[in-house]
Motif scaffolding. Structure first.
Motif, PDB file in Angstrom:
ATOM      1  N   ARG A 106     -42.699 -21.030 102.319  1.00 27.17           N
ATOM      2  CA  ARG A 106     -43.019 -22.213 101.898  1.00 27.17           C
ATOM      3  C   ARG A 106     -42.615 -23.459 102.447  1.00 27.17           C
ATOM      4  N   GLU A 107     -41.373 -23.431 103.153  1.00 25.46           N
ATOM      5  CA  GLU A 107     -41.119 -24.747 104.007  1.00 25.46           C
ATOM      6  C   GLU A 107     -42.013 -24.964 104.831  1.00 25.46           C
ATOM      7  N   LYS A 108     -42.714 -23.937 105.542  1.00 26.94           N
ATOM      8  CA  LYS A 108     -43.976 -24.394 106.333  1.00 26.94           C
ATOM      9  C   LYS A 108     -45.050 -25.400 105.812  1.00 26.94           C
ATOM     10  N   GLY A 109     -45.093 -24.885 104.542  1.00 29.02           N
ATOM     11  CA  GLY A 109     -46.256 -25.450 103.967  1.00 29.02           C
ATOM     12  C   GLY A 109     -45.964 -26.922 103.175  1.00 29.02           C
ATOM     13  N   THR A 110     -44.685 -27.207 103.207  1.00 29.54           N
ATOM     14  CA  THR A 110     -44.045 -28.580 102.800  1.00 29.54           C
ATOM     15  C   THR A 110     -43.792 -29.526 103.961  1.00 29.54           C
ATOM     16  N   LEU A 111     -44.077 -28.994 105.186  1.00 31.89           N
ATOM     17  CA  LEU A 111     -43.639 -29.916 106.414  1.00 31.89           C
ATOM     18  C   LEU A 111     -44.521 -31.198 106.526  1.00 31.89           C
ATOM     19  N   HIS A 112     -45.702 -31.518 105.907  1.00 30.49           N
ATOM     20  CA  HIS A 112     -46.357 -32.723 106.046  1.00 30.49           C
ATOM     21  C   HIS A 112     -45.718 -33.773 105.255  1.00 30.49           C
ATOM     22  N   VAL A 113     -44.756 -33.556 104.387  1.00 30.00           N
ATOM     23  CA  VAL A 113     -44.245 -34.475 103.513  1.00 30.00           C
ATOM     24  C   VAL A 113     -42.812 -34.816 104.052  1.00 30.00           C
ATOM     25  N   PRO A 114     -42.332 -36.026 104.809  1.00 27.59           N
ATOM     26  CA  PRO A 114     -41.273 -35.914 105.479  1.00 27.59           C
ATOM     27  C   PRO A 114     -40.023 -36.495 104.273  1.00 27.59           C
ATOM     28  N   ILE A 115     -38.930 -36.381 104.673  1.00 31.74           N
ATOM     29  CA  ILE A 115     -37.790 -36.571 103.753  1.00 31.74           C
ATOM     30  C   ILE A 115     -37.182 -37.621 104.722  1.00 31.74           C
TER      31      ILE A 115
END
Length: 145
Positions: A31-40
């Motif tokens: 799931r982390e791989k799928g959310t990498l496009h949104v930076p924090i």
């Protein structure tokens, strides 16, 4: 006979707990791989924030319980002192899962970035004799688009 039952249950708890923890880490990594496009990003008080059309606060929270083997291992570790490493994976899984839940809800809303996240952690469920039965982790931040 009682010690045999205890050791058997301890062994079963060890293997089942490790298996479930390993599966949870695999799910988290996927799931982390799928959310990498949104930076924090975290910003200081005197820095300009990025331009945004809309902003909304997002929250992710999770309660992760400890297994009996780790509770017993931590109790034994407390006898001699030092780092209680069995709780480190509990906290790590809680933080990462809470972060994912926050990011996934922000992505669903259409956020392009998440700013100034903060973590809150509390020990719950089973605070007896210095043990930790479960940990609640909450993370919150501002999503912008």
């Amino acid at each position: 006979m009682d010690i045999l039952v205890f050791l058997t249950l301890l062994g079963v708890g060890y293997f089942i707990g490790n298996h479930r923890e390993r599966k949870h880490y695999e799910d988290i990594k996927r799931r982390e791989k799928g959310t990498l496009h949104v930076p924090i990003m975290s910003w200081g008080a005197k820095q300009d924030l990025p331009y945004a059309h809309e902003a909304q606060m997002f929250v992710g929270s999770v309660v992760v319980a400890n297994d009996y083997f780790k509770t017993i291992a931590a109790s034994l570790r407390n006898l001699v002192g030092g780092r209680v490493t069995v709780y480190e994976t509990l906290i790590d899984r809680g933080r990462r899962e809470a972060m994912l839940r926050m990011k996934e809800s922000a992505i669903e809303w259409g956020a392009s970035q998440i700013l100034n996240i903060r973590f809150e952690t509390s020990n719950i469920a089973g605070q007896t004799k210095g043990g930790m039965g479960a940990v609640e982790v909450m993370v919150y931040g501002t999503g912008i688009r």
